[in-house]
Motif scaffolding. Structure first.
Motif, PDB file in Angstrom:
ATOM      1  N   ALA A 151      -3.045  -7.229   4.714  1.00 10.09           N
ATOM      2  CA  ALA A 151      -3.061  -7.881   3.407  1.00 10.09           C
ATOM      3  C   ALA A 151      -2.175  -9.121   3.390  1.00 10.09           C
ATOM      4  O   ALA A 151      -2.519 -10.146   2.779  1.00 10.09           O
ATOM      5  CB  ALA A 151      -2.613  -6.892   2.329  1.00 10.09           C
ATOM      6  N   LYS A 165      -9.643   2.408  -3.701  1.00 10.22           N
ATOM      7  CA  LYS A 165      -9.212   1.191  -4.387  1.00 10.22           C
ATOM      8  C   LYS A 165     -10.093   0.938  -5.602  1.00 10.22           C
ATOM      9  O   LYS A 165     -11.221   1.440  -5.678  1.00 10.22           O
ATOM     10  CB  LYS A 165      -9.248  -0.006  -3.442  1.00 10.22           C
ATOM     11  CG  LYS A 165     -10.618  -0.394  -2.936  1.00 10.22           C
ATOM     12  CD  LYS A 165     -10.522  -1.600  -2.021  1.00 10.22           C
ATOM     13  CE  LYS A 165     -11.898  -2.058  -1.545  1.00 10.22           C
ATOM     14  NZ  LYS A 165     -11.812  -3.243  -0.684  1.00 10.22           N
ATOM     15  N   PHE A 225       0.841  -1.194   0.000  1.00 10.59           N
ATOM     16  CA  PHE A 225       0.000   0.000   0.000  1.00 10.59           C
ATOM     17  C   PHE A 225       0.877   1.244   0.000  1.00 10.59           C
ATOM     18  O   PHE A 225       2.037   1.214   0.417  1.00 10.59           O
ATOM     19  CB  PHE A 225      -0.915   0.026   1.234  1.00 10.59           C
ATOM     20  CG  PHE A 225      -2.027  -0.975   1.184  1.00 10.59           C
ATOM     21  CD1 PHE A 225      -3.285  -0.626   0.704  1.00 10.59           C
ATOM     22  CD2 PHE A 225      -1.822  -2.280   1.601  1.00 10.59           C
ATOM     23  CE1 PHE A 225      -4.312  -1.546   0.651  1.00 10.59           C
ATOM     24  CE2 PHE A 225      -2.842  -3.213   1.548  1.00 10.59           C
ATOM     25  CZ  PHE A 225      -4.092  -2.845   1.064  1.00 10.59           C
ATOM     26  N   PRO A 253      -4.039   0.741  -2.613  1.00  8.06           N
ATOM     27  CA  PRO A 253      -3.150  -0.353  -3.000  1.00  8.06           C
ATOM     28  C   PRO A 253      -2.037   0.143  -3.903  1.00  8.06           C
ATOM     29  O   PRO A 253      -2.212   1.094  -4.665  1.00  8.06           O
ATOM     30  CB  PRO A 253      -4.076  -1.324  -3.744  1.00  8.06           C
ATOM     31  CG  PRO A 253      -5.451  -0.979  -3.309  1.00  8.06           C
ATOM     32  CD  PRO A 253      -5.436   0.489  -3.032  1.00  8.06           C
TER      33      PRO A 253
END
Length: 313
Positions: A238, A282, A47, A114
């Motif tokens: 993540a 995102k 990110f 992201p």
């Protein structure tokens, strides 16, 4: 200014919800300052985050007094930063630094996305190849994201006639006079196109403009610490196959660093004159449109929850 105009509108609506309707309230100052920084540009980061601290300089005398006392009693001339928290003196001073930061009257906005989000700015005024050719290709996207997100937030929180002072760390996007001149042009255009009212003077500078009090350094450090912690939190989640879910409380993974946990506890504060907002951008499902989401951090054992969502086709 953004890839889709409606994405920008959704972002500002969500920001207003997180900060509170009509914020900031009361008498405004002559100069609005935004301190910006970003994190997650290193190899392996999942990110990238961009943090913007926006305050009226004239309304923060209490913080200025506390900051000078902090400098005399704690860090002296040491610079506070997320990466430098491996230093024991800075780690010891972090709780006091965060407590001091609570005295600010203003808004702290962290935008996370992201790493593979793609271009945020498309066909924007002041962002042509001729304007950007002074920066390395790998830096240009981060420059545009910081300038346009920061410009929108600054314009959104401003009032008519205010002077604007936009500062950033002296890194690869503003490492010399030529870059700073062009950065001023890009930010000025964004602020102008994002507001319906006129402004006074615009000044864009770096922490090198500090007068020796380390005031600008410390304001930029608040953005730096926040961007670093949010980037670490989202990346750690993540890596564990986790993602914040609508109205679901999710404990932070064990791999989240202790410094990020401490900063996240501070970011979770609701009753403070320094309002906080963490917003994720995102791509939408199957690459259709974009999603704008607000992320709420909770102090209870470092939990995280995503309370609201906006999907833009």
């Amino acid at each position: 200014m953004l890839g889709k105009a409606r994405l920008g509108n959704a972002f500002l609506r969500l920001l207003s919800e997180r900060l509170g309707a009509g914020f900031p309230r009361g008498e405004r100052g002559k100069t609005l300052l935004t301190a910006a920084d970003f994190s997650g540009t290193h190899s392996g980061s999942l990110f990238t985050s961009y943090a913007f601290l926006t305050i009226d300089l004239d309304r923060n005398a209490n913080w200025f007094s506390a900051q000078q006392a902090f400098r005399q009693q704690e860090l002296r001339k040491r610079r506070m930063s997320y990466k430098a928290l491996n230093d024991s003196a800075r780690r010891r001073a972090l709780p006091s630094f965060l407590l001091m930061s609570d005295r600010l009257v203003g808004a702290l906005t962290i935008v996370v996305m992201p790493r593979d989000f793609g271009p945020l700015v498309l066909d924007a005024e002041g962002a042509s190849d001729e304007v950007l050719d002074i920066w390395k290709p790998g830096v240009r996207e981060h420059l545009q994201r910081m300038a346009h997100l920061g410009g929108m937030i600054t314009a959104h929180l401003s009032c008519p006639g205010q002077d604007v002072f936009f500062i950033t760390d002296q890194d690869e996007i503003a490492s010399n006079t030529a870059q700073l001149t062009r950065l001023t042009d890009v930010i000025g255009r964004t602020i102008g196109h994002s507001s319906n009212h006129d402004f006074g003077h615009l000044r864009v500078g770096t922490t090198k403009s500090d007068d020796g009090s380390l005031m600008l350094e410390d304001l930029a450090a608040i953005a730096d610490l926040s961007a670093g912690a949010v980037c670490d939190i989202m990346g750690s989640m993540a890596q564990e196959g986790l993602a914040p879910r609508h109205r679901v409380i999710t404990p932070l993974p064990a791999r989240v660093t202790s410094k990020s946990r401490m900063i996240s506890m501070w970011l979770s504060k609701r009753e403070s004159s320094l309002r906080r907002a963490v917003i994720m951008l995102k791509p939408g499902a199957d690459g259709a449109g974009h999603t704008v989401q607000s992320i709420a951090l909770h102090a209870w054992q470092g939990n995280i929850v995503m309370p609201s969502e906006r999907w833009m086709p």
